[in-house]
Design a protein around this motif. Structure first.
Motif, PDB file in Angstrom:
ATOM      1  N   GLY A  63      -5.619  15.711  -8.399  1.00  0.00           N
ATOM      2  CA  GLY A  63      -5.989  14.408  -9.078  1.00  0.00           C
ATOM      3  C   GLY A  63      -7.085  14.027  -8.586  1.00  0.00           C
ATOM      4  O   GLY A  63      -8.078  14.618  -7.556  1.00  0.00           O
ATOM      5  N   ASN A  68      -3.291  11.733  -4.112  1.00  0.00           N
ATOM      6  CA  ASN A  68      -2.650  12.038  -5.443  1.00  0.00           C
ATOM      7  C   ASN A  68      -1.240  12.306  -5.295  1.00  0.00           C
ATOM      8  O   ASN A  68      -0.911  13.359  -4.612  1.00  0.00           O
ATOM      9  N   THR A  79       1.451  10.101 -12.110  1.00  0.00           N
ATOM     10  CA  THR A  79       0.535  10.501 -10.924  1.00  0.00           C
ATOM     11  C   THR A  79       0.075   9.280 -10.482  1.00  0.00           C
ATOM     12  O   THR A  79      -1.002   8.407 -11.424  1.00  0.00           O
ATOM     13  N   SER A  81      -2.800   7.714  -8.013  1.00  0.00           N
ATOM     14  CA  SER A  81      -4.016   8.220  -7.146  1.00  0.00           C
ATOM     15  C   SER A  81      -4.612   7.105  -6.317  1.00  0.00           C
ATOM     16  O   SER A  81      -4.491   5.850  -6.915  1.00  0.00           O
ATOM     17  N   GLU A 100      -2.263   9.779 -14.248  1.00  0.00           N
ATOM     18  CA  GLU A 100      -1.743  10.665 -15.129  1.00  0.00           C
ATOM     19  C   GLU A 100      -0.399  10.117 -15.529  1.00  0.00           C
ATOM     20  O   GLU A 100       0.323   9.864 -14.803  1.00  0.00           O
TER      21      GLU A 100
END
Length: 132
Positions: A63, A68, A79, A81, A100
Motif C-alpha cells: 500500500g 499497511n 486497508t 495505511s 483501500e
C-alpha cells in the motif's frame, strides 16, 4: 403505541445508516498525530497496535503507507495505511487513513469502525509513547 413503533421502525434504520455514514467519513479521512517519538519508535508503536490477539484479524499488505495493514474479512476487508515522517524539531508526524476500501450503497465502507478504533488507539499510544 403503534405510532411510536412505526416511528422506531423508520427512525431506527435511518439512525443506523447516518451513524455508519459518519464512521465511514472518519475512517477515510486522514488522521495526523504529532508524537515525541522518533520515527523508528513510532513505527514500532504503530506495528504493535496490530499484534497479540489482533494479529488474527489483521495482515500486512502492499500500500501507499510506511505500514499497511489489511483487515481480514468479507470482500478483502479494509486497508489501513500509516505514514511516519520525522519532524524538524524532533519527534514524528504520523498520518493514518483507510487507503483501500470496499464501498456499499455508494457511501458505506465495511469495517470503518474498526479502523477508527485502531486510529484512536494508535494516536493515544503515540502521544503517550507506549504500545497501543
Amino acid at each position: 403505541m403503534e405510532g411510536f413503533l412505526c416511528f422506531l421502525a423508520v427512525a431506527g434504520p435511518i439512525g443506523i445508516f447516518a451513524w455508519q455514514l459518519v464512521e465511514t467519513r472518519r475512517a477515510v479521512a486522514t488522521t495526523v498525530v504529532d508524537t515525541p517519538l522518533n520515527p523508528n519508535e513510532a513505527a514500532r508503536v504503530a506495528q504493535e497496535a496490530f499484534t497479540g490477539p489482533r494479529a488474527v484479524l489483521w495482515t500486512s499488505t502492499a500500500g501507499p503507507g510506511t505500514i499497511n495493514m489489511r483487515r481480514r474479512g468479507i470482500h478483502r476487508g479494509i486497508t489501513m495505511s500509516i505514514t511516519i515522517r520525522p519532524r524538524e524539531n524532533g519527534g514524528s508526524e504520523v498520518s493514518m487513513w483507510a487507503s483501500e476500501t470496499v464501498v456499499y450503497l455508494g457511501m458505506l465502507v465495511n469495517f470503518a469502525g474498526v479502523v477508527n478504533r485502531r486510529k484512536n488507539a494508535i494516536g493515544r499510544a503515540m502521544i503517550a509513547g507506549v504500545p497501543a
